[in-house]
Write a protein that holds these residues in place. Structure first.
Motif, PDB file in Angstrom:
ATOM      1  N   ALA A  54       0.817  -1.213   0.000  1.00  0.00           N
ATOM      2  CA  ALA A  54       0.000   0.000   0.000  1.00  0.00           C
ATOM      3  C   ALA A  54       0.853   1.265   0.000  1.00  0.00           C
ATOM      4  CB  ALA A  54      -0.928  -0.006   1.222  1.00  0.00           C
ATOM      5  N   PHE A  55       2.101   1.144   0.457  1.00  0.00           N
ATOM      6  CA  PHE A  55       2.996   2.309   0.512  1.00  0.00           C
ATOM      7  C   PHE A  55       3.844   2.443  -0.753  1.00  0.00           C
ATOM      8  CE2 PHE A  55       2.306   0.765   4.855  1.00  0.00           C
ATOM      9  CZ  PHE A  55       1.743   1.887   5.436  1.00  0.00           C
ATOM     10  N   ASP A  56       3.722   1.465  -1.655  1.00  0.00           N
ATOM     11  CA  ASP A  56       4.401   1.503  -2.949  1.00  0.00           C
ATOM     12  C   ASP A  56       5.894   1.799  -2.818  1.00  0.00           C
ATOM     13  OD1 ASP A  56       4.826   1.368  -5.624  1.00  0.00           O
ATOM     14  OD2 ASP A  56       3.850   3.278  -6.110  1.00  0.00           O
ATOM     15  N   PRO A  57       6.668   0.895  -2.167  1.00  0.00           N
ATOM     16  CA  PRO A  57       8.105   1.126  -1.982  1.00  0.00           C
ATOM     17  C   PRO A  57       8.863   1.319  -3.297  1.00  0.00           C
ATOM     18  CG  PRO A  57       7.347  -0.706  -0.628  1.00  0.00           C
ATOM     19  CD  PRO A  57       6.242  -0.381  -1.573  1.00  0.00           C
ATOM     20  N   GLU A  58       8.375   0.688  -4.379  1.00  0.00           N
ATOM     21  CA  GLU A  58       9.069   0.793  -5.661  1.00  0.00           C
ATOM     22  C   GLU A  58       9.056   2.229  -6.184  1.00  0.00           C
ATOM     23  OE1 GLU A  58       7.368  -1.961  -8.363  1.00  0.00           O
ATOM     24  OE2 GLU A  58       8.005  -3.747  -7.245  1.00  0.00           O
ATOM     25  N   ARG A  59       7.985   2.972  -5.854  1.00  0.00           N
ATOM     26  CA  ARG A  59       7.924   4.362  -6.310  1.00  0.00           C
ATOM     27  C   ARG A  59       9.056   5.188  -5.725  1.00  0.00           C
ATOM     28  NH1 ARG A  59       5.012   9.100  -4.598  1.00  0.00           N
ATOM     29  NH2 ARG A  59       4.089   7.970  -2.852  1.00  0.00           N
ATOM     30  N   TYR A  60       9.535   4.783  -4.537  1.00  0.00           N
ATOM     31  CA  TYR A  60      10.634   5.505  -3.888  1.00  0.00           C
ATOM     32  C   TYR A  60      11.989   4.834  -4.152  1.00  0.00           C
ATOM     33  CZ  TYR A  60       6.683   7.468  -1.304  1.00  0.00           C
ATOM     34  OH  TYR A  60       5.515   8.074  -0.959  1.00  0.00           O
ATOM     35  N   GLN A  61      11.964   3.784  -4.997  1.00  0.00           N
ATOM     36  CA  GLN A  61      13.188   3.017  -5.295  1.00  0.00           C
ATOM     37  C   GLN A  61      13.842   2.532  -4.007  1.00  0.00           C
ATOM     38  OE1 GLN A  61      15.720   5.403  -7.811  1.00  0.00           O
ATOM     39  NE2 GLN A  61      14.123   5.693  -9.357  1.00  0.00           N
ATOM     40  N   ALA A  62      12.996   2.089  -3.072  1.00  0.00           N
ATOM     41  CA  ALA A  62      13.486   1.673  -1.764  1.00  0.00           C
ATOM     42  C   ALA A  62      14.010   0.239  -1.812  1.00  0.00           C
ATOM     43  CB  ALA A  62      12.372   1.782  -0.737  1.00  0.00           C
TER      44      ALA A  62
END
Length: 455
Positions: A54-62
């Motif tokens: 739900a926090f979409d870690p990929e969007r932050y390249q985490a």
């Protein structure tokens, strides 16, 4: 994430974010993405093994660290240190956040100072909803003060990865004050630089909230904070020599005196501020009082005028009432007189009506008596004699005699045809008077040669 870099550095900065899946994680990640320094690596440690999609870690390249089992706070911190690749490292828990220039300010400061391997900024404490309070962690670095208390929030610090390579790590036996223990380890190798800019924000009420309004709780052995301090001192007491402890105690005394002086100065400033506010309030109240008195005076003057007007009105009303009472009294007297006259007239009319009634009765009685006389044999026998008497007296002509004979005959017929209808007799005294008058009139009629006329 911003791609801007400072003019003096392109070193990678790893930000280790320990998370248990709280919703505030979005704000924490967004604050990293908005940094003015662009070369940042996000290491997201999923310590509670939550679904973070739900926090979409990929969007932050985490870089997401998913452990095989749930991790404690210290275990999650060490897992983040092991996974980080940056030249410089910092922590940001999922319920806190940083200003856009936080990394850039700290990185610039640490790279401009070759002797220090750690730098921190001032931190604002906020309410649970993120509203800023007046409490700010802005104490300058003092190694002796760090022996006594932890005054550096964990996400306000940027430190070199060389310190981890030298063996600095989080003691996994600590549940509280693990960051204080970590700063004490780092202080064995370097001093800290304090940048007095508020670029970090610490949300109250978290799992490791050690800031309290009651400092005495930290020294009570039965309280969790007291137990945690005792645990830390048990670990470090053998690592501090007597000189360091003595200096720390001296520093404590100076700090206590300084704190008391600062507290007294603060109280004095507060009292002066309150006094100034009171002076302003007194001035405002005096001004309002003057305005109120002026308003009251104006209202009193208006009231006096109104009272004068009311008095004049009352006098006029009294005069009108007096005149009205006089008019009413005159009218009542006239009405009384008119009523008296009306009663008198009604009595007179009643009396005349009674007289008329009695007269009608006597008329009927006379007609009845006349009928009786005219119908009697004596009247008929005496008729020729009466006519002879008139002839010899010369009081009537032949035509008159014929007319009288004819009229007497008609009178006799009319009397014979009429039927008497006597009414209730009047009072005895009035009847007697009328009877006398009637008998007298009858005698006079009988003695004359005339006739009754009922026309």
């Amino acid at each position: 994430m911003s791609t801007e870099t400072t003019a003096t550095s392109s070193n990678l900065v790893s930000i280790i974010c320990r998370t248990i899946g709280r919703e505030e994680l979005c704000q924490a990640l967004d604050s990293i993405a908005k940094q003015t320094y662009g070369n940042i690596e996000i290491v997201l440690v999923n310590s509670a093994q939550q679904n973070l999609s739900a926090f979409d870690p990929e969007r932050y390249q985490a870089v997401v660290v998913n452990p095989e089992k749930p991790l404690s706070r210290t275990q999650a911190a060490n897992a983040g240190l092991e996974s980080a690749n940056g030249t410089y490292l910092m922590f940001l828990d999922d319920d806190d956040w940083i200003a856009e220039n936080h990394v850039e300010i700290l990185l610039t400061a640490i790279e401009n100072n070759n002797e220090c391997k750690a730098v921190y900024s001032s931190t604002v404490k906020t309410e649970v909803d993120g509203t800023a309070t007046q409490y700010v962690f802005d104490t300058d670095y003092d190694s002796l003060l760090l022996m006594r208390d932890n005054y550096i929030p964990i996400h306000s610090v940027l430190f070199s990865s060389e310190l981890v390579e030298r063996g600095c790590h989080f003691d996994e036996s600590f549940d509280i004050y693990e960051d204080w223990d970590f700063w004490l380890q780092i202080s064995q190798y370097t001093d800290f630089i304090h940048i007095n800019e508020q670029t970090a924000f610490y949300r109250a009420g978290g799992d490791s909230d050690t800031a309290t309004d009651d400092d005495s709780l930290r020294f009570k052995p039965e309280h969790p904070l007291g137990k945690a301090r005792a645990q830390l001192f048990n670990k470090w007491k053998n690592k501090w020599d007597g000189d360091s402890v003595n200096q720390m105690l001296g520093n404590v005394m100076r700090l206590d005196l300084s704190e008391k002086v600062d507290e007294l100065a603060h109280r004095l400033d507060e009292e002066i501020r309150k006094g100034s506010l009171l002076d302003n309030q007194v001035t405002d109240l005096n001004q309002k009082l003057v305005e109120r008195e002026t308003a009251v005076q104006d209202k009193n003057e208006k009231l006096l005028k109104l009272e004068t007007v009311i008095q004049d009105k009352n006098e006029k009303i009294y005069q009108i009432q007096s005149k009205l009472e006089t008019v009413i009294q005159d009218r009542d007297e006239k009405l009384y007189q008119m009523q008296s006259k009306l009663n008198e007239i009604e009595n007179t009319l009643k009396h005349k009506s009674d007289i008329e009634k009695h007269l009608n009765i006597h008329v009927q009685q006379l007609e009845t008596e006349l009928y009786r006389v005219l119908s009697s044999a004596t009247w008929r026998v005496m008729g020729p004699i009466r006519r002879l008497g008139r002839i010899f007296s010369g009081s009537a002509s032949t035509e008159n005699k014929q007319s009288e004979i004819s009229e007497n005959s008609e009178d006799t017929r009319e009397v014979a045809e009429s039927t008497p209808n006597p009414e209730i007799p009047a009072k005895e005294s009035e009847k007697s008077a009328y009877d006398k008058k009637a008998m007298k009139a009858l005698e006079e009629f009988l003695a004359s040669d005339g006739r009754l006329d009922f026309a």
